[in-house]
Motif scaffolding. Structure first.
Motif, mmCIF file in Angstrom:
data_model
loop_
_atom_site.group_PDB
_atom_site.id
_atom_site.type_symbol
_atom_site.label_atom_id
_atom_site.label_comp_id
_atom_site.label_asym_id
_atom_site.label_seq_id
_atom_site.Cartn_x
_atom_site.Cartn_y
_atom_site.Cartn_z
ATOM 1 N N UNK A 170 0.818 -1.204 0.000
ATOM 2 C CA UNK A 170 0.000 0.000 0.000
ATOM 3 C C UNK A 170 0.850 1.251 0.000
ATOM 4 N N UNK A 171 0.179 2.393 0.087
ATOM 5 C CA UNK A 171 0.838 3.688 -0.077
ATOM 6 C C UNK A 171 0.852 4.468 1.220
ATOM 7 N N UNK A 172 2.046 4.911 1.617
ATOM 8 C CA UNK A 172 2.231 5.756 2.786
ATOM 9 C C UNK A 172 2.533 7.176 2.314
ATOM 10 N N UNK A 173 1.867 8.147 2.930
ATOM 11 C CA UNK A 173 2.104 9.550 2.597
ATOM 12 C C UNK A 173 3.119 10.127 3.587
ATOM 13 N N UNK A 174 4.146 10.792 3.055
ATOM 14 C CA UNK A 174 5.213 11.324 3.896
ATOM 15 C C UNK A 174 5.468 12.782 3.558
ATOM 16 N N UNK A 175 5.550 13.600 4.584
ATOM 17 C CA UNK A 175 5.951 14.999 4.459
ATOM 18 C C UNK A 175 7.136 15.229 5.381
ATOM 19 N N UNK A 176 8.236 15.694 4.820
ATOM 20 C CA UNK A 176 9.396 16.131 5.617
ATOM 21 C C UNK A 176 9.327 17.644 5.676
ATOM 22 N N UNK A 177 8.787 18.160 6.778
ATOM 23 C CA UNK A 177 8.434 19.571 6.867
ATOM 24 C C UNK A 177 9.672 20.462 6.896
ATOM 25 N N UNK A 178 9.725 21.440 6.026
ATOM 26 C CA UNK A 178 10.905 22.300 5.906
ATOM 27 C C UNK A 178 11.027 23.271 7.068
ATOM 28 N N UNK A 179 9.906 23.651 7.667
ATOM 29 C CA UNK A 179 9.937 24.684 8.696
ATOM 30 C C UNK A 179 10.629 24.236 9.977
ATOM 31 N N UNK A 180 10.491 22.953 10.317
ATOM 32 C CA UNK A 180 11.058 22.480 11.584
ATOM 33 C C UNK A 180 11.726 21.115 11.474
ATOM 34 N N UNK A 181 11.861 20.577 10.253
ATOM 35 C CA UNK A 181 12.536 19.301 10.012
ATOM 36 C C UNK A 181 11.736 18.094 10.494
ATOM 37 N N UNK A 182 10.501 18.302 10.941
ATOM 38 C CA UNK A 182 9.671 17.209 11.445
ATOM 39 C C UNK A 182 9.195 16.316 10.299
ATOM 40 N N UNK A 183 9.165 14.998 10.553
ATOM 41 C CA UNK A 183 8.631 14.042 9.585
ATOM 42 C C UNK A 183 7.182 13.731 9.940
ATOM 43 N N UNK A 184 6.292 13.877 8.958
ATOM 44 C CA UNK A 184 4.874 13.573 9.134
ATOM 45 C C UNK A 184 4.537 12.375 8.254
ATOM 46 N N UNK A 185 4.008 11.339 8.860
ATOM 47 C CA UNK A 185 3.679 10.108 8.145
ATOM 48 C C UNK A 185 2.191 9.809 8.308
ATOM 49 N N UNK A 186 1.517 9.502 7.212
ATOM 50 C CA UNK A 186 0.095 9.169 7.250
ATOM 51 C C UNK A 186 -0.110 7.781 6.672
ATOM 52 N N UNK A 187 -0.790 6.927 7.434
ATOM 53 C CA UNK A 187 -1.010 5.564 6.978
ATOM 54 C C UNK A 187 -2.157 4.902 7.722
ATOM 55 N N UNK A 188 -2.422 3.675 7.354
ATOM 56 C CA UNK A 188 -3.590 2.927 7.827
ATOM 57 C C UNK A 188 -3.178 1.766 8.727
ATOM 58 N N UNK A 189 -4.042 1.443 9.685
ATOM 59 C CA UNK A 189 -3.929 0.217 10.469
ATOM 60 C C UNK A 189 -5.300 -0.445 10.488
ATOM 61 N N UNK A 190 -5.336 -1.755 10.256
ATOM 62 C CA UNK A 190 -6.603 -2.474 10.209
ATOM 63 C C UNK A 190 -6.556 -3.702 11.108
ATOM 64 N N UNK A 191 -7.651 -3.933 11.807
ATOM 65 C CA UNK A 191 -7.773 -5.104 12.661
ATOM 66 C C UNK A 191 -7.886 -6.375 11.821
ATOM 67 N N UNK A 192 -7.146 -7.408 12.218
ATOM 68 C CA UNK A 192 -7.280 -8.730 11.605
ATOM 69 C C UNK A 192 -8.154 -9.604 12.497
ATOM 70 N N UNK A 193 -7.738 -9.806 13.762
ATOM 71 C CA UNK A 193 -8.563 -10.529 14.736
ATOM 72 C C UNK A 193 -7.925 -10.336 16.112
#
Length: 290
Positions: free
Chosen positions: A260-283
């Motif tokens: 799948x696809x993970x969205x990543x932003x390496x923010x220029x203003x403060x060097x912070x890494x922002x990661x957006x992704x999914x987690x799904x229950x299996x059981x």
């Protein structure tokens, strides 16, 4: 009987346990290996444990990540996201944001809701602030006679092939190898060879990167202690950060792994890494302790 829930992030699956249930095991490493075994156990790419913090003004819970070979990792993007999902699913936490302390630092996870403000049961999307990348050899860590401010295009001879790796620490050490074609590269053998090189005293993850355009990357993943995986948060982040660091992409990219696809932003203003992704229950289930 030790209770757990199994979640996955883009096919990268983790078993989530409450730490108090594991703290007194005779051998935590043996337990992790047994429960992660895909033929004789539950099967997983690792486990995550959590416990409520006491007197910690920065974090709400402490999380630990273990690889399927029993070794402990400083961080896992998908594994920690699975732990966060477990907290919401089992009502350990109600607020929109939760701060999780790992050995690599505090990570802030924010639950993103859909347009109707309701998520399907057991499916969660998080935006996470996971800290700053570290490029110096001491922080990765990599062993050199003289410390380096960064490690770009370091040569490795593996499996009869010469490859160049750029290294970074994004909570875990990651060696990044760029390629134009995954099929023509024996990346699994190369990944296994680089993982255990003495240059990396704590071993390393390896991510193979194909730049599709300035906003999209394709990757293949070899994780320390796990081998090939369909997705990895830290490898996705490392691929994005190193691609921007070396001028190949913008600071905001979509990282496409087989799972799948993970969205990543390496923010220029403060060097912070922002990661957006999914987690799904299996059981959810229980593991018997003999």
């Amino acid at each position: 009987m030790i209770k757990f829930c199994k979640f996955h992030g883009f096919g990268n699956d983790y078993l989530v346990f409450e730490w108090v249930d594991l703290a007194n095991l005779d051998s935590l490493e043996d337990f992790v290996r047994a429960v992660c075994d895909r033929h004789r156990g539950v099967g997983a790419d690792g486990i995550a444990t959590f416990e409520k913090t006491e007197g910690d003004t920065e974090a709400d819970f402490a999380v630990r990540i273990f690889n399927p070979d029993g070794s402990e990792a400083g961080f896992s993007g998908n594994g920690t996201r699975c732990a966060a999902a477990h907290l919401f699913y089992n009502h350990f936490w109600q607020n929109e944001t939760v701060n999780l302390r790992l050995s690599s630092g505090v990570k802030k996870y924010r639950l993103i809701k859909n347009e109707t403000d309701v998520l399907p049961v057991g499916q969660y999307i998080f935006e996470a602030e996971i800290g700053h990348p570290r490029f110096d050899s001491a922080s990765i860590p990599m062993q050199f006679a003289v410390a380096r401010n960064d490690v770009v295009d370091f040569p490795f001879e593996i499996a009869g092939e010469s490859v160049l790796a750029t290294a970074v620490n994004v909570g875990n050490p990651v060696a990044c190898v760029f390629t134009n074609d995954f099929d023509s590269l024996d990346w699994r053998s190369i990944g296994a060879g680089i993982e255990t090189r003495a240059t990396f005293p704590e071993r390393t993850n390896i991510v193979f990167i194909k730049v599709m355009d300035e906003n999209n990357l394709g990757i293949r993943i070899w994780e320390r202690g796990a081998g090939e995986t369909s997705s990895s948060g830290t490898c996705s982040v490392a691929a994005a950060v190193v691609s921007a660091f070396t001028g190949k992409t913008q600071r905001q990219v979509s990282v496409h792994a087989p799972g799948g696809t993970t969205e990543v932003l390496w923010r220029a203003t403060d060097d912070e890494i922002i990661m957006t992704g999914r987690a799904e229950l299996v059981f959810c289930g229980g593991w018997m302790i003999n």
